[in-house]
Design a protein around this motif. Structure first.
Motif: not given
Length: 89
Positions: A51-56
């Motif tokens: 999720r962190g990668i997607v949101e970044a």
């Protein structure tokens, strides 16, 4: 999202996650199976990192329980970044 997006769905056929706990599965170190009943290893970081990668990258990630168990995970990512009319330097 207001921009054009690519969307990816992944269906998991595991035991599932109760509806009221779906948001918690994206928190680091959260696992719902009881330790003495665990069949798989892991630290509970995979979904938090994903999720962190997607949101970044300007996207969104979510999950919905599937009928009969498992979850459907959805990832939406913008297909193009904002237009840059001039060089940044």
């Amino acid at each position: 999202m207001d921009r054009a997006c690519a969307q990816l769905e992944v269906r998991d056929h595991g035991p599932g996650v109760p509806q009221g706990q779906l948001d918690q599965i994206f928190e680091p170190f959260v696992q719902f199976d009881v330790a003495d009943q665990r069949r798989t290893g892991g630290a509970g970081l995979g979904l938090a990192i994903a999720r962190g990668i997607v949101e970044a990258h300007g996207g969104q990630m979510g999950a919905q329980p599937a009928i009969g168990g498992g979850c459907t995970f959805t990832v939406s990512l913008p297909t193009a970044g904002p237009r840059i009319d001039r060089a940044w330097w």
